[in-house]
Design an enzyme around this catalytic site. Structure first.
Site, PDB file in Angstrom:
ATOM      1  N   LYS A 221       0.868  -1.176   0.000  1.00  7.70           N
ATOM      2  CA  LYS A 221       0.000   0.000   0.000  1.00  7.70           C
ATOM      3  C   LYS A 221       0.903   1.224   0.000  1.00  7.70           C
ATOM      4  CE  LYS A 221      -3.890   1.945   2.643  1.00  7.70           C
ATOM      5  NZ  LYS A 221      -4.813   1.716   3.785  1.00  7.70           N
ATOM      6  N   SER A 293      -9.472   1.866   2.742  1.00  7.97           N
ATOM      7  CA  SER A 293      -8.545   2.580   1.878  1.00  7.97           C
ATOM      8  C   SER A 293      -7.457   1.661   1.302  1.00  7.97           C
ATOM      9  CB  SER A 293      -7.871   3.717   2.660  1.00  7.97           C
ATOM     10  OG  SER A 293      -7.038   3.216   3.688  1.00  7.97           O
ATOM     11  N   SER A 317     -10.103  -0.073   6.997  1.00 10.67           N
ATOM     12  CA  SER A 317      -9.379  -0.012   5.728  1.00 10.67           C
ATOM     13  C   SER A 317      -8.753  -1.326   5.290  1.00 10.67           C
ATOM     14  CB  SER A 317      -8.301   1.078   5.782  1.00 10.67           C
ATOM     15  OG  SER A 317      -8.898   2.348   5.731  1.00 10.67           O
TER      16      SER A 317
END
Length: 602
Positions: A221, A293, A317
């Protein structure tokens, strides 16, 4: 020239006595200047030089509506006269003249420890015994290799039936081919990956095998620092940011011999699934976003573009994109994995964890990235106890009866409870007080606004692609008006809630909850409990789903016909007891037998 009294009122209170004792006036006996207090006078509030904007009683009339406090006209007049000399000076750090920059990576002095003072939390010793995976014959098709588990890929590499270089090239080719559909890649690390893979092959050929992640390609990420490779936070103001050093998790995976192939997308500044390159899409339903996210890690893993990925969770997330994309996500106990070199959104809530296509793969990754780091004061050297063969019969699985009957739950949630019962677990009803748990989000909003204060005050937040009321730019601005008193009260409520979770988890070994239940999303992230989200079946949807608040001007599109998409449940564990989650999750995964199904077209 500031007077001694002016200086004292702006110094830390703990230093006042020492400052007075060291006064030059006290030592020399000289006559003080007019207006100077006599030697031995203590400092006092409301004596700083006046600063700040001009105020009126009307200012406080309007402010009372936000703070929900009521004053008389006389009290407002006192506040107007008093604020510039009492409260406004407390903002000098930000407003000047003596500004102080708070550098990136500087954490608050207060640290949240989920154990709340208990000396022994979690397993008493380390034990990591994964299942044994045989090096079966290598599939003929590259796509079948790409969708294999981390454990299976590791078995092939260790047996030298597959090289890291070949596997890395398979994933790089898939990343290039499918990213135009998914928009899950921010930076492709092709040259870096091929060099790491070649090094892994060289070491393995020489008999130096580092472990189950050696030679395994992964995606990060894009809030996890990678030395010399852009780390953009998915946000326009940071798109050219290139860190000098690796983050702690990057470094640990390098040490494990893993191969970084891509920096994967996240919603800008870790909110939802829209970043400066567009919206990351769900490979199971390309008309909808991947959720966020950790959008890129979940989307890429679900589509077989990486063997595993590292995501992060502050509040949902990891869980939400894993639900949307049908992947398996392990959110570790707060403090289990060091966050040094990862973007800070909320110091007391941020957690880094693995996203994979099977339960045991997440444990293999967790075992590599756990531990402490000097840069993260909240990191904990806790034991990890996972034995894939250890029995689960007799474990108590808690559930909330009301939640299982309400609309956020489905037949798959209720079926999962029956499946765990069939595996020998004991379903046990639990309860929590009916409190306003969303009040705790004041802590999240305040910490996030503090983390990105300069972005807000400079106006750079206006560059972010999404400017809706529920996006960060507006929330950061609104957070400037939150009460500091209410922040402290919310922090106290957090401890009260954590004690309730401590009580509940003393009654059971783990919880089964509907994955997207708002209350548990807030509670468990605030208390620091670990969670495991895994696919348990499929549901049909007739409308695309979104992380954003409903917008009547832009309704979500309807689908021409119902579409089949993955669905899963979430297990919540005791603090630092990810091993139990892994054992139970692995058994449930085997029983429902749906983890192997792939999204069509990938």
């Amino acid at each position: 020239m500031k007077t001694r009294r002016d200086f004292l009122t702006q110094a830390p209170l703990g230093l006042l006595g020492a400052m007075v004792a060291g006064s030059a006036l006290a030592q020399t006996g000289q006559n003080p200047a007019p207006g100077t207090p006599p030697p031995g006078s203590p400092g006092a509030f409301n004596t700083a030089p006046p600063v700040g904007p001009k105020l009126s009683t009307a200012t406080f009339v309007e402010a009372e509506k936000l703070a929900q406090v009521s004053m008389t006209e006389a009290q407002r007049e006192m506040a107007v006269a008093n604020w510039p000399t009492s409260m406004a000076a407390l903002l000098e750090r930000r407003t000047g003249p003596r500004k102080v920059a708070l550098e990136d990576g500087l954490a608050p002095a207060t640290t949240w420890f989920p154990a709340m003072g208990r000396a022994h939390v979690g397993p008493a010793h380390d034990r990591f015994v994964p299942s044994k995976v045989a090096a079966t014959p290598l599939p003929a098709k590259d796509e079948d290799i790409a969708f294999a588990s981390v454990a299976q890929l590791g078995a092939w590499i260790r047996a030298r039936k597959l090289t890291s270089s070949r596997l890395t090239k398979i994933y790089l080719e898939r990343l290039k081919r499918f990213d135009p559909q998914l928009r899950c890649v921010i930076t492709l690390c092709e040259e870096h990956a091929l060099a790491q893979a070649a090094q892994a092959d060289k070491e393995i050929a020489a008999g130096h095998y580092r472990g189950p992640l050696h030679g395994i390609p992964w995606g990060a990420k894009d809030l996890l620092d990678t030395a010399g490779i852009a780390t953009t936070y998915g946000a326009e103001p940071f798109r050219h940011r290139v860190p000098k050093d690796d983050g702690a998790v990057t470094r640990k995976l390098n040490e494990a011999g893993a191969v970084l192939v891509a920096k994967l997308s996240l919603g800008a500044l870790a909110l939802n699934d829209i970043w400066f390159g567009g919206q990351t899409m769900n490979p199971w339903l390309l008309q909808e976003g991947a959720s966020g996210s950790s959008a890129g890690p979940a989307s890429a893993t679900a589509a077989g573009l990486v063997a595993f990925a590292i995501g992060s969770e502050t509040q949902g997330s990891i869980i939400s994109p894993c639900m949307r994309c049908g992947t398996t996500g392990l959110r570790p106990t707060y403090g289990r994995v060091p966050r040094t070199g990862a973007m800070t959104l909320c110091w007391t809530m941020d957690k880094l964890g693995p996203i994979a296509r099977s339960v045991e793969d997440t444990l293999l990754v967790l075992n590599a990235i756990r531990g402490t780091d000097p840069g993260d004061s909240a990191s904990v050297a806790a034991h990890l106890d996972y034995d894939a063969a250890a029995p689960i019969k007799g474990l108590k699985v808690g559930y909330f009866p009301g939640w299982m009957k309400e609309s956020s739950a489905t037949e798959l949630d209720r079926a999962a409870l029956d499946q765990l019962r069939a595996l020998g677990l004991v379903p046990t009803e639990v309860s929590l007080p009916d409190w306003p748990y969303d009040d705790l989000n004041l802590l999240l909003f305040a910490e996030a606004a503090a983390a990105f204060e300069e972005l807000t005050l400079s106006g750079a937040a206006d560059q972010l692609r999404t400017q809706t009321p529920d996006a960060w730019p507006n929330l950061f601005r609104e957070a400037r008006f939150l009460s500091a008193v209410d922040f402290v009260q919310a922090d106290r409520l957090r401890r009260k809630v954590a004690r309730e979770m401590e009580r509940v988890m003393a009654e059971v070994d783990l919880l089964l909850v509907p994955s997207l239940r708002d209350e548990m999303m807030v509670i468990s992230n605030m208390s620091g409990q670990p969670s495991l989200t895994l696919r348990t079946g499929f549901v049909e949807v007739s409308q695309v789903r979104s992380d954003w608040a409903p917008d009547p001007k832009h309704p979500l599109p309807k689908l021409a016909k119902p579409h089949r998409v993955p669905y899963g449940v979430t297990l919540i564990g005791r603090l630092f007891d990810e091993g139990t989650l892994g054992r139970v999750g692995r058994a449930l995964e085997a029983k429902v037998a749906v983890a192997g199904e792939r999204p069509v077209g990938f």
